[in-house]
Enzyme design. Sequence first.
Site, PDB file in Angstrom:
ATOM      1  N   TYR A  70      12.287  54.621   2.861  1.00  0.00           N
ATOM      2  CA  TYR A  70      12.804  53.019   2.633  1.00  0.00           C
ATOM      3  C   TYR A  70      13.930  52.830   2.316  1.00  0.00           C
ATOM      4  O   TYR A  70      14.551  53.643   1.456  1.00  0.00           O
ATOM      5  CB  TYR A  70      11.504  52.576   1.612  1.00  0.00           C
ATOM      6  CG  TYR A  70      11.487  51.352   1.281  1.00  0.00           C
ATOM      7  CD1 TYR A  70      11.023  50.359   2.290  1.00  0.00           C
ATOM      8  CD2 TYR A  70      12.219  50.766   0.248  1.00  0.00           C
ATOM      9  CE1 TYR A  70      11.112  48.888   1.972  1.00  0.00           C
ATOM     10  CE2 TYR A  70      12.275  49.352  -0.220  1.00  0.00           C
ATOM     11  CZ  TYR A  70      11.911  48.382   0.554  1.00  0.00           C
ATOM     12  OH  TYR A  70      11.950  47.226   0.407  1.00  0.00           O
TER      13      TYR A  70
ATOM     14  N   ASP B 134      21.751  56.640   0.675  1.00  0.00           N
ATOM     15  CA  ASP B 134      21.121  55.335   0.021  1.00  0.00           C
ATOM     16  C   ASP B 134      20.849  55.884  -1.671  1.00  0.00           C
ATOM     17  O   ASP B 134      19.827  56.603  -1.717  1.00  0.00           O
ATOM     18  CB  ASP B 134      20.034  54.971   0.532  1.00  0.00           C
ATOM     19  CG  ASP B 134      19.310  53.814  -0.062  1.00  0.00           C
ATOM     20  OD1 ASP B 134      19.847  53.178  -1.039  1.00  0.00           O
ATOM     21  OD2 ASP B 134      18.485  52.999   0.729  1.00  0.00           O
TER      22      ASP B 134
ATOM     23  N   LYS C 205      19.694  48.931  -8.390  1.00  0.00           N
ATOM     24  CA  LYS C 205      18.696  49.045  -9.587  1.00  0.00           C
ATOM     25  C   LYS C 205      19.422  49.454 -11.022  1.00  0.00           C
ATOM     26  O   LYS C 205      19.980  48.433 -11.606  1.00  0.00           O
ATOM     27  CB  LYS C 205      17.782  50.278  -9.190  1.00  0.00           C
ATOM     28  CG  LYS C 205      16.758  49.910  -7.939  1.00  0.00           C
ATOM     29  CD  LYS C 205      15.745  50.537  -8.269  1.00  0.00           C
ATOM     30  CE  LYS C 205      14.955  50.351  -6.715  1.00  0.00           C
ATOM     31  NZ  LYS C 205      13.834  49.458  -6.715  1.00  0.00           N
TER      32      LYS C 205
END
Length: 446
Positions: free
Chosen positions: A152, A254, A281
């Site tokens: 994801y 990522d 994040k």
Amino acid sequence: MGKNEKGRGFLDPSSETAALYAEASKFIPGGTSRIHYYFSPYPIYAQSGEGCHLTDVEGTRRLDFLNNMTALIHGHGNPAIKKALFEQIERGLAFSEPSEPEVRLARLMIERVKSLQKIRFSNSGTEAVMMAIKLARAYTGRSRIAKFEGFYHGYYDYVQVSFSSNPANWGPAEAPASTPSSGGLADSVLGDVLVMPFNDQKAVEGLLERHGRSIAALVLDPLSNKGGFPLPVEGFFKFLREITRSYGILTIYDEVISFRVDSGGAQGKYGGDPDLTTFGKIMGGGLPVGAVGGKAEVMDLLDPSQGSPRVISGGTASANPLTMAAGLAAMEQMTPPVYARINWLGDLLRKKANEVFAAAGEPAQLTGEGSLFRLLMTGEPITDYRTSIRKAAPQERFNQLHRNLLDEGVIISKEGLACLSTPMGEAEVDQFVKALERAVAKLQKG
Ligand SMILES: Cc1ncc(COP(=O)(O)O)c(C=O)c1O
């Protein structure tokens, strides 16, 4: 546990939560703006957070092992982050002009992550991934990308491919099908995304031999939550670096989640020399954030100082001073001993939790690295996305365990993702393990 002092749980029809959710459902599809936090019949509603605890609107206090989907590495109400935010609020909420915290956070990131020479901030991990892919396309003059099955990377169209494939549609293991993981993707998207199996060097060689020269970038999460946190087999990242270079493909790591595991990110731990890296994040100290960083010759496609840049990025709230100040305060506290301690706690938690599953004879496990972990309802060794779900118990069994954990006072995600925060210590690890023991026993009683 899982009930307030009136003995009322959030599922009680007379609860505040039930009323809030009924109201939310009138105005927001399914009552939620975030698919990742919705679970049936409705989620708990947060009232406040303090350290490693979250109190819901019923007044029920639980240990928060989710921390806004792993973004709050210091838990709730960290004094240094609050101070930085209050001071910035006094100076101003947001400006059109750049401000000093942006420059300081940029410097900190580049000093910590070896592969970065330049960095550009945005508002979410999704935006960061989108920007990285556009940079790679502009740099290589190619438009297709490659990614790993089950991984994801946010909700930009080109990465909403094959992150939720299932045995009915995933095709052969050595050449996974490109499947849409969302409605609304343009028809051309699936053909523009090459899906590869993680940890399978031979399959990657074969796929890139056929498609390599049309691929702009390989997007890769070095520690993929959605993939079940499979660890790379020995030499896999080095192999990927070499083969992508040989085809003129850029590598994009990522690190939106994985940046948590080391001050240099997962690439600091496992190696790899990506051309670009995306962040989000923890880097925002709890406020919305994203960033793409990497080699100057690629990043400079964003440079407006020599005329119109080749790649255009904007964002009214990009690099806003509140996020930058909070991010700086969060990251400055993440010193090597702090990483070492929280990662050690993660190892301890995984070990003890896996002993609970073994003792109960429950085919389940905790995977992950450092302070990140994931609860999977399968005893199979996890090497890629398929191993994480092929022999997994039905979703309903996990849902029940998730509910049991909530009742035992522990918050993890509805997909099993969880993490530690710096206010936690061995006592919280023990509380988690005891709660898990009771939750599993209840599950097995039926
Ligand atoms: C690996 C990874 N990449 C990208 C994203 C998207 O980030 P955001 O939710 O900030 O858009 C996420 C979100 O969880 C993620 O885990």
